[in-house]
Design a protein around this motif. Structure first.
Motif, PDB file in Angstrom:
ATOM      1  N   ASP A 148       6.017  -3.449  -1.612  1.00 27.08           N
ATOM      2  CA  ASP A 148       4.549  -2.998  -2.281  1.00 27.08           C
ATOM      3  C   ASP A 148       3.592  -3.992  -2.380  1.00 27.08           C
ATOM      4  OD1 ASP A 148       6.288  -4.766  -4.012  1.00 27.08           O
ATOM      5  OD2 ASP A 148       6.749  -3.488  -5.539  1.00 27.08           O
ATOM      6  N   ASP A 149       4.165  -4.773  -1.917  1.00 27.27           N
ATOM      7  CA  ASP A 149       2.701  -6.704  -2.159  1.00 27.27           C
ATOM      8  C   ASP A 149       1.868  -5.747  -0.740  1.00 27.27           C
ATOM      9  OD1 ASP A 149       3.784  -8.197  -3.777  1.00 27.27           O
ATOM     10  OD2 ASP A 149       4.937  -8.707  -2.203  1.00 27.27           O
ATOM     11  N   ALA A 150       1.737  -4.950  -0.042  1.00 26.41           N
ATOM     12  CA  ALA A 150       1.422  -4.652   1.133  1.00 26.41           C
ATOM     13  C   ALA A 150      -0.497  -4.160   1.208  1.00 26.41           C
ATOM     14  CB  ALA A 150       1.891  -3.754   2.292  1.00 26.41           C
ATOM     15  N   ARG A 151      -0.726  -4.017  -0.081  1.00 29.90           N
ATOM     16  CA  ARG A 151      -1.875  -3.707  -0.118  1.00 29.90           C
ATOM     17  C   ARG A 151      -2.435  -5.003  -0.840  1.00 29.90           C
ATOM     18  NH1 ARG A 151      -5.840   0.634   0.432  1.00 29.90           N
ATOM     19  NH2 ARG A 151      -7.702   0.717  -1.028  1.00 29.90           N
ATOM     20  N   ARG A 170     -19.370  -6.453  14.642  1.00 29.11           N
ATOM     21  CA  ARG A 170     -19.082  -5.201  14.413  1.00 29.11           C
ATOM     22  C   ARG A 170     -16.729  -5.332  14.484  1.00 29.11           C
ATOM     23  NH1 ARG A 170     -21.032  -3.586  20.780  1.00 29.11           N
ATOM     24  NH2 ARG A 170     -20.127  -5.763  20.492  1.00 29.11           N
ATOM     25  N   VAL A 171     -16.436  -5.917  14.937  1.00 24.71           N
ATOM     26  CA  VAL A 171     -15.242  -6.766  14.418  1.00 24.71           C
ATOM     27  C   VAL A 171     -14.762  -7.133  13.074  1.00 24.71           C
ATOM     28  CG1 VAL A 171     -12.681  -7.457  15.048  1.00 24.71           C
ATOM     29  CG2 VAL A 171     -14.263  -6.823  17.079  1.00 24.71           C
ATOM     30  N   LEU A 172     -15.339  -7.008  12.432  1.00 19.38           N
ATOM     31  CA  LEU A 172     -15.171  -7.685  10.935  1.00 19.38           C
ATOM     32  C   LEU A 172     -15.381  -6.150  10.244  1.00 19.38           C
ATOM     33  CD1 LEU A 172     -17.135 -11.594  11.330  1.00 19.38           C
ATOM     34  CD2 LEU A 172     -14.127 -10.402  11.483  1.00 19.38           C
ATOM     35  N   ASP A 173     -16.203  -6.085  10.262  1.00 17.00           N
ATOM     36  CA  ASP A 173     -16.822  -4.742   9.711  1.00 17.00           C
ATOM     37  C   ASP A 173     -15.945  -2.815  10.045  1.00 17.00           C
ATOM     38  OD1 ASP A 173     -19.613  -5.666   8.924  1.00 17.00           O
ATOM     39  OD2 ASP A 173     -21.027  -5.168  10.655  1.00 17.00           O
ATOM     40  N   ALA A 174     -15.343  -3.761  11.189  1.00 14.96           N
ATOM     41  CA  ALA A 174     -14.334  -2.352  11.798  1.00 14.96           C
ATOM     42  C   ALA A 174     -12.960  -2.832  10.244  1.00 14.96           C
ATOM     43  CB  ALA A 174     -14.525  -2.476  12.422  1.00 14.96           C
ATOM     44  N   GLN A 175     -13.095  -3.853  10.140  1.00 13.33           N
ATOM     45  CA  GLN A 175     -11.454  -4.061   9.333  1.00 13.33           C
ATOM     46  C   GLN A 175     -11.255  -3.606   8.048  1.00 13.33           C
ATOM     47  OE1 GLN A 175      -9.486  -6.878  10.390  1.00 13.33           O
ATOM     48  NE2 GLN A 175     -10.801  -6.508  11.935  1.00 13.33           N
ATOM     49  N   SER A 176     -10.205  -2.945   8.004  1.00 13.17           N
ATOM     50  CA  SER A 176      -9.739  -1.403   7.012  1.00 13.17           C
ATOM     51  C   SER A 176      -8.796  -1.515   6.429  1.00 13.17           C
ATOM     52  CB  SER A 176      -9.541   0.051   7.907  1.00 13.17           C
ATOM     53  OG  SER A 176      -8.507   1.003   6.672  1.00 13.17           O
ATOM     54  N   VAL A 177      -9.229  -1.875   5.609  1.00 19.77           N
ATOM     55  CA  VAL A 177      -7.912  -2.423   3.897  1.00 19.77           C
ATOM     56  C   VAL A 177      -6.257  -1.419   4.103  1.00 19.77           C
ATOM     57  CG1 VAL A 177      -6.731  -2.709   1.309  1.00 19.77           C
ATOM     58  CG2 VAL A 177      -9.519  -3.750   2.448  1.00 19.77           C
ATOM     59  N   ASP A 178      -7.038  -0.380   4.572  1.00 23.39           N
ATOM     60  CA  ASP A 178      -5.867   0.971   4.440  1.00 23.39           C
ATOM     61  C   ASP A 178      -5.195   0.674   5.845  1.00 23.39           C
ATOM     62  OD1 ASP A 178      -6.728   2.220   2.068  1.00 23.39           O
ATOM     63  OD2 ASP A 178      -7.981   3.351   2.818  1.00 23.39           O
ATOM     64  N   ALA A 179      -5.916   0.533   6.613  1.00 22.94           N
ATOM     65  CA  ALA A 179      -4.810   0.368   7.647  1.00 22.94           C
ATOM     66  C   ALA A 179      -3.896  -0.807   8.023  1.00 22.94           C
ATOM     67  CB  ALA A 179      -6.153   0.015   9.119  1.00 22.94           C
ATOM     68  N   ARG A 180      -4.491  -1.753   7.274  1.00 26.02           N
ATOM     69  CA  ARG A 180      -3.694  -3.177   7.231  1.00 26.02           C
ATOM     70  C   ARG A 180      -2.671  -3.105   6.068  1.00 26.02           C
ATOM     71  NH1 ARG A 180      -4.352  -6.623  11.008  1.00 26.02           N
ATOM     72  NH2 ARG A 180      -7.113  -6.974  11.502  1.00 26.02           N
ATOM     73  N   GLU A 181      -3.113  -2.033   4.988  1.00 25.48           N
ATOM     74  CA  GLU A 181      -1.705  -1.771   4.560  1.00 25.48           C
ATOM     75  C   GLU A 181      -1.108  -1.272   5.055  1.00 25.48           C
ATOM     76  OE1 GLU A 181      -0.363   0.355   0.140  1.00 25.48           O
ATOM     77  OE2 GLU A 181      -2.946   0.832   0.853  1.00 25.48           O
ATOM     78  N   MET A 229      -0.185  -0.920   7.962  1.00 24.75           N
ATOM     79  CA  MET A 229       0.581  -2.070   8.836  1.00 24.75           C
ATOM     80  C   MET A 229       1.774  -3.167   8.194  1.00 24.75           C
ATOM     81  SD  MET A 229      -1.116  -5.578  11.487  1.00 24.75           S
ATOM     82  CE  MET A 229      -1.083  -6.084  10.153  1.00 24.75           C
ATOM     83  N   TRP A 230       0.653  -3.572   7.541  1.00 30.32           N
ATOM     84  CA  TRP A 230       1.949  -4.634   7.161  1.00 30.32           C
ATOM     85  C   TRP A 230       3.061  -4.416   6.242  1.00 30.32           C
ATOM     86  CZ3 TRP A 230       1.603  -9.257   7.861  1.00 30.32           C
ATOM     87  CH2 TRP A 230       0.507 -10.232   8.926  1.00 30.32           C
ATOM     88  N   ALA A 231       3.147  -2.822   5.369  1.00 32.42           N
ATOM     89  CA  ALA A 231       4.097  -2.453   4.913  1.00 32.42           C
ATOM     90  C   ALA A 231       5.038  -2.194   6.205  1.00 32.42           C
ATOM     91  CB  ALA A 231       3.741  -0.758   4.457  1.00 32.42           C
ATOM     92  N   SER A 232       4.794  -1.973   7.139  1.00 38.19           N
ATOM     93  CA  SER A 232       5.698  -1.384   8.257  1.00 38.19           C
ATOM     94  C   SER A 232       6.231  -2.944   9.096  1.00 38.19           C
ATOM     95  CB  SER A 232       5.229  -0.978   9.443  1.00 38.19           C
ATOM     96  OG  SER A 232       5.759  -1.363  10.431  1.00 38.19           O
ATOM     97  N   TRP A 233       5.519  -3.745   9.111  1.00 39.55           N
ATOM     98  CA  TRP A 233       5.554  -5.492   9.284  1.00 39.55           C
ATOM     99  C   TRP A 233       6.857  -6.394   8.275  1.00 39.55           C
ATOM    100  CZ3 TRP A 233       6.063 -10.358   7.933  1.00 39.55           C
ATOM    101  CH2 TRP A 233       6.257 -11.763   8.465  1.00 39.55           C
ATOM    102  N   ILE A 234       6.314  -5.657   7.093  1.00 34.19           N
ATOM    103  CA  ILE A 234       7.707  -6.385   5.785  1.00 34.19           C
ATOM    104  C   ILE A 234       8.216  -5.942   6.269  1.00 34.19           C
ATOM    105  CG2 ILE A 234       7.446  -6.462   3.648  1.00 34.19           C
ATOM    106  CD1 ILE A 234       4.764  -7.471   3.295  1.00 34.19           C
TER     107      ILE A 234
END
Length: 184
Positions: free
Chosen positions: A9-12, A33-44, A46-51
């Motif tokens: 539940d820390d993923a967000r 372009r890589v920096l601008d394409a970063q998405s909090v939703d996508a990272r959330e 990814m991190w939920a699965s990772w944890i």
């Protein structure tokens, strides 16, 4: 400040720190372009699965590497930083610990968050039986290099090229440290 093991539940909050710190720290170092394409939703996601997989002792999906652990730094109920660590993931480094990532939200830079996290990582690596460890720093990220050097992680001259999400390949420099008792 509280330093503790990450939970699903820390993923967000982890994702917000990840995206915001990349966008602040890597301007001019990683293709915009890589920096601008970063998405909090996508990272959330990814991190939920990772944890979740880390808690089960499994490597992240799609990776052929040992499971790592994650610490989070919490201040005023908000995640302000995180760090991942575990056995070395590079060829021939399984006997070494690795600080795989350490990020603090830009609003928390120079407030002690990074120090608390790197101290927790060193302790976790020692507890896991490692007496030495390494990390990679993006070439040109002088702020990070100075931070790590202040904490005893020294560049050893080893370099590698990493993928930057389809953009220009990135040069990284390795820093190493002996994890003697009491060091951060």
């Amino acid at each position: 400040m509280i330093i503790r093991a990450a939970r699903v539940d820390d993923a967000r909050g982890i994702a917000e720190v990840h995206v915001d710190s990349w966008r602040a720290a890597y301007v001019g170092l990683i293709d915009q372009r890589v920096l601008d394409a970063q998405s909090v939703d996508a990272r959330e996601s990814m991190w939920a699965s990772w944890i979740s997989r880390s808690d089960a002792g499994l490597p992240p999906i799609g990776y052929n590497e040992p499971a790592h652990r994650m610490l989070v730094a919490i201040e005023d109920g908000r995640i302000v930083g995180w760090a991942t660590y575990g056995p070395g993931r590079d060829d021939g480094t399984a006997h070494l610990g690795e600080l795989a990532g350490l990020y603090a939200h830009p609003s928390a830079w120079s407030t002690g968050v990074g120090h608390a996290l790197i101290t927790g990582v060193a302790e976790g690596l020692r507890e896991a039986g490692f007496d030495a460890a390494y990390l990679w720093v993006l070439h040109g990220n002088d702020r990070a290099s100075r931070f790590y050097e202040r904490h005893g992680w020294l560049a050893d001259g080893t370099e590698k090229t990493a993928d930057a999400g389809g953009a220009t390949a990135l040069r990284e420099l390795r820093h190493t440290k002996r994890l003697s008792e009491g060091s951060a």
